[in-house]
Design a protein around this motif. Structure first.
Motif, PDB file in Angstrom:
ATOM      1  N   ARG B  99       0.833  -1.201   0.000  1.00 24.58           N
ATOM      2  CA  ARG B  99       0.000   0.000   0.000  1.00 24.58           C
ATOM      3  C   ARG B  99       0.869   1.253   0.000  1.00 24.58           C
ATOM      4  O   ARG B  99       0.565   2.248  -0.649  1.00 24.58           O
ATOM      5  N   LEU B 100       1.967   1.202   0.758  1.00 25.48           N
ATOM      6  CA  LEU B 100       2.850   2.362   0.840  1.00 25.48           C
ATOM      7  C   LEU B 100       3.562   2.611  -0.487  1.00 25.48           C
ATOM      8  O   LEU B 100       3.918   3.742  -0.799  1.00 25.48           O
ATOM      9  N   TYR B 103       1.489   4.995  -2.343  1.00 23.46           N
ATOM     10  CA  TYR B 103       0.942   5.921  -1.349  1.00 23.46           C
ATOM     11  C   TYR B 103       0.078   6.995  -1.988  1.00 23.46           C
ATOM     12  O   TYR B 103      -0.932   7.405  -1.422  1.00 23.46           O
ATOM     13  N   TYR B 104       0.459   7.447  -3.193  1.00 21.48           N
ATOM     14  CA  TYR B 104      -0.292   8.550  -3.785  1.00 21.48           C
ATOM     15  C   TYR B 104      -1.565   8.129  -4.511  1.00 21.48           C
ATOM     16  O   TYR B 104      -2.320   8.962  -4.969  1.00 21.48           O
ATOM     17  N   LYS B 106      -5.180   7.295  -4.459  1.00 23.04           N
ATOM     18  CA  LYS B 106      -6.242   7.454  -3.471  1.00 23.04           C
ATOM     19  C   LYS B 106      -7.410   6.502  -3.717  1.00 23.04           C
ATOM     20  O   LYS B 106      -8.193   6.235  -2.826  1.00 23.04           O
ATOM     21  N   LYS B 108      -9.022   3.336  -3.741  1.00 21.36           N
ATOM     22  CA  LYS B 108      -8.772   2.032  -3.126  1.00 21.36           C
ATOM     23  C   LYS B 108      -9.025   0.879  -4.094  1.00 21.36           C
ATOM     24  O   LYS B 108      -8.347  -0.121  -4.076  1.00 21.36           O
ATOM     25  N   ALA B 112      -6.603  -1.930  -5.571  1.00 19.25           N
ATOM     26  CA  ALA B 112      -6.816  -3.359  -5.352  1.00 19.25           C
ATOM     27  C   ALA B 112      -6.650  -4.110  -6.662  1.00 19.25           C
ATOM     28  O   ALA B 112      -6.070  -5.198  -6.704  1.00 19.25           O
ATOM     29  N   GLN B 113      -7.153  -3.505  -7.730  1.00 19.07           N
ATOM     30  CA  GLN B 113      -7.050  -4.112  -9.049  1.00 19.07           C
ATOM     31  C   GLN B 113      -5.582  -4.259  -9.461  1.00 19.07           C
ATOM     32  O   GLN B 113      -5.145  -5.313  -9.906  1.00 19.07           O
ATOM     33  N   GLU B 116      -3.772  -6.900  -7.534  1.00 20.39           N
ATOM     34  CA  GLU B 116      -4.081  -8.237  -8.066  1.00 20.39           C
ATOM     35  C   GLU B 116      -3.123  -8.579  -9.205  1.00 20.39           C
ATOM     36  O   GLU B 116      -2.591  -9.672  -9.272  1.00 20.39           O
TER      37      GLU B 116
END
Lengths: 388, 236
Positions: B99-100, B103-104, B106, B108, B112-113, B116
């Protein structure tokens, strides 16, 4: 499914609510009972958590609570509403509960720095004091409503949080802690030596909050029994506490909370992931200070007298212990830690001069047995992409 | 032109590090910098992402002068870095580390895509998704570093010695992935290496660095024949 299984399933569904009820019952016993009952509850809680973690029950408990969030929350609110009655309307017991709520708010704010960002701030009591003094000055000297005082306290502490956070941009670890100790000392000296802030005499006669023209400092009657005014403050404090726990949890799972954790791990690597260190660090101090400011304002308008000794270095240490004992970076843990330590602190009054000694021993024992705190940090969950 | 360094000088305190480094990287290009320990390779990467600031010379990224920008702004422009070692957050979960990386981002769900897609390249990371990054093996950490960089959706990935400290089989695996990124994702790469053999397998061209200066450059074939490279970095 056999009948037995259906039965267990139903019980499992009820568990989160049952847990809340048990917690409040334990809290009531801890507040009303003797020191020994409080200690037994603390030991029982720690033991239960250690046992639960070994058997994976703690994680399951989290999942169960999340599944049945609304019913758990409802039970929680009912418990808060009933709390004053469980405490038999005794004003001393109610006072302990109010103070526990106020301190929990400060601890939640401090958690953003210590728990999330790993920066040990030794000046939370100073920030609590800034909130209390701002609110007191605005109401006593300027004659404004306590609600305006609360807002003023929030604004001033947000700004002061940035001032206190500035050293964190340039210093790290021990050096930063040292700077905050200095800031704490400066705050105390500044207040003691400023006549306008009441100096060593403190500020008396701070007005209470009022709602719909009714002062919250008025004891009422309910069904023929007198109800001490502390009850009003329990509702006010715990409503705010609940709101701030929700905000804390949201922040924890947001990008900001993650960035705080990244800074704790490694600042330089955090900046190579595109995190604006200055902004994110100052935000932690600013938001944390607003929490302390809210608590300070509540405190000032609750006790109607504030003195500099309420915000000294010892208080700061106690706030730090609350975060450590409760569990870093877990708002629920921090709240439980703060409540437990406040209650224990009150119960230790029977030791008079040896109170701090006993307090330290209890802390050492708990932290040796469970070094990560009662409820440690949890893994974040992320939405899943579509499986392909 | 994606990245351009022109005549960059840096120093640590009084010690001179980079001494007049100039280089360019084009979009979708893969280049390597070969050099021994202390040649200034890592300083070069730190200079590109703004941790070390040059006292002379300038850097530009897609035509914009990025010399005065703070690190996080440079990263936001679309550069990701796969650090040599301590570049992960060992106390955070693999998921948090990923996730980090982005970071930029926004959104979600877009993230996630993308995650994957990245996890499809690194199935091992999917198994370890909720584990702390510090508990991963050396090879898995390297993979996590690369996965995190791809997740940032950059145009340029800087890699600091991807083969360092890995068993030969793992080196092959890591370079297999790097090749895949270059070919499938069309991301430009700047690889810092001592293992010239592996690096030259992947890149189109390279630079040779010594004592803070670029002492030679050329295409992959030219470098393979270069006397310095042969004697110093292609000992087999």
């Amino acid at each position: 499914m056999t009948e037995n299984k259906i039965y267990t399933h139903k019980i499992e569904k009820l568990l989160p609510s049952l847990g809340v009820v048990v917690f409040f019952a334990a809290l009531a016993v801890a507040i009303t009972g003797s020191l020994w009952s409080t200690l037994i509850i603390l030991i029982g809680m720690t033991g239960l958590l250690i046992y639960g973690e070994k058997h994976g029950q703690v994680d399951r408990a989290y999942i169960r609570v999340e599944e049945r969030r609304s019913s758990t929350l409802t039970v929680l609110i009912i418990c808060i509403v009933l709390l004053p009655f469980i405490l038999k309307g005794n004003s001393y017991f109610l006072h302990i509960a109010v103070m526990a709520g106020i301190y929990a708010i400060v601890a939640l704010g401090l958690n953003f720095q210590i728990g999330s960002m790993g920066q040990v701030n030794f000046a939370p009591a100073a920030m609590f004091g800034v909130g209390a003094y701002t609110s007191a000055m605005v109401t006593v000297r300027l004659g404004a409503s306590p609600w305006i005082g609360l807002i003023a306290a929030m604004i001033v502490t947000a700004g002061m949080g940035i001032v206190f956070g500035f050293p964190a941009l340039k210093t790290r670890g021990f050096y930063f802690s040292l700077v905050t100790i200095a800031l704490q000392t400066i705050f105390i000296l500044l207040v003691v030596n400023t006549e306008w802030l009441g100096g060593p005499n403190g500020i008396p006669g701070i007005p209470a909050f009022s709602l719909f023209g009714q002062s919250l400092k008025k004891s009422g009657m309910l069904l023929g029994t007198p109800i001490p005014y502390q009850m009003n403050y329990i509702y006010l404090t715990f409503t705010l506490l609940l709101l701030l726990i929700v905000i804390s949890k949201r922040l924890y799972s947001s990008r900001i909370g993650l960035a705080w954790n990244a800074i704790e791990e490694d600042e330089i690597v955090a900046s190579t992931q595109g995190i604006n260190l200055t902004k994110v660090k100052l935000l932690s101090f600013s938001i944390g200070s607003v929490f302390a400011g809210i608590a300070g304002s509540l405190y000032a308008h609750y006790t109607s007298f504030i003195g500099v000794e309420d915000f000294d270095f010892n208080k700061s240490l106690i706030f730090i212990c609350m975060v450590l004992l409760g569990g870093m970076d877990n708002p629920i843990g921090v709240t439980i830690g703060a409540i437990m330590l406040t209650v224990i602190d009150e119960k230790l009054r029977i030791f008079a001069d040896y109170r701090m000694l006993m307090y330290s021993i209890i802390l050492i024992v708990v932290l040796v047995v469970r070094s990560q705190g009662l409820l440690p940090k949890r893994n974040r969950k992320y939405p899943l992409g579509e499986e392909n | 032109m994606l990245l351009e360094l022109s005549d960059v000088y840096t120093k640590y305190g009084q010690i001179p590090m980079l001494q007049g480094v100039s280089m360019t990287i084009d979009a979708g290009d893969a280049a390597c910098v070969l050099g021994s320990n202390g040649a200034g390779k890592t300083t070069l990467l730190k200079t590109i992402i703004g941790i070390v600031k040059p006292f002379q010379g300038s850097l530009s990224y897609r035509g914009e002068n990025i010399t005065p920008l703070p690190s996080h702004k440079i990263i936001q422009r679309g550069i990701a870095i796969v650090p040599e070692r301590e570049g992960l957050f060992p106390g955070l979960s693999v998921d948090d580390n990923l996730r980090l990386g982005a970071y930029y981002e926004k959104d979600k769900y877009a993230l996630a895509q993308r995650k994957e897609e990245v996890l499809a390249i690194f199935p091992r990371l999917r198994e370890r998704i909720s584990q702390q990054a510090g508990t991963l093996s050396g090879g898995e950490r390297k993979m996590l570093g690369i996965a995190r960089a791809i997740l940032a959706n950059p145009q340029l990935i800087l890699m600091d010695e991807p083969s360092l400290g890995l068993a030969p089989a793992l080196v092959n695996e890591v370079y297999g992935v790097i090749k895949k990124i270059k070919e499938e994702k069309k991301i430009a790469l700047l690889i810092i290496e001592q293992n010239a053999q592996k690096a030259l397998d992947v890149v189109d061209r390279g630079y040779i660095m010594q004592k803070g200066s670029i002492i030679g450059s050329g295409s992959r074939d030219e470098l393979s024949e270069n006397e310095i490279v042969k004697s110093s970095y292609l000992v087999s």
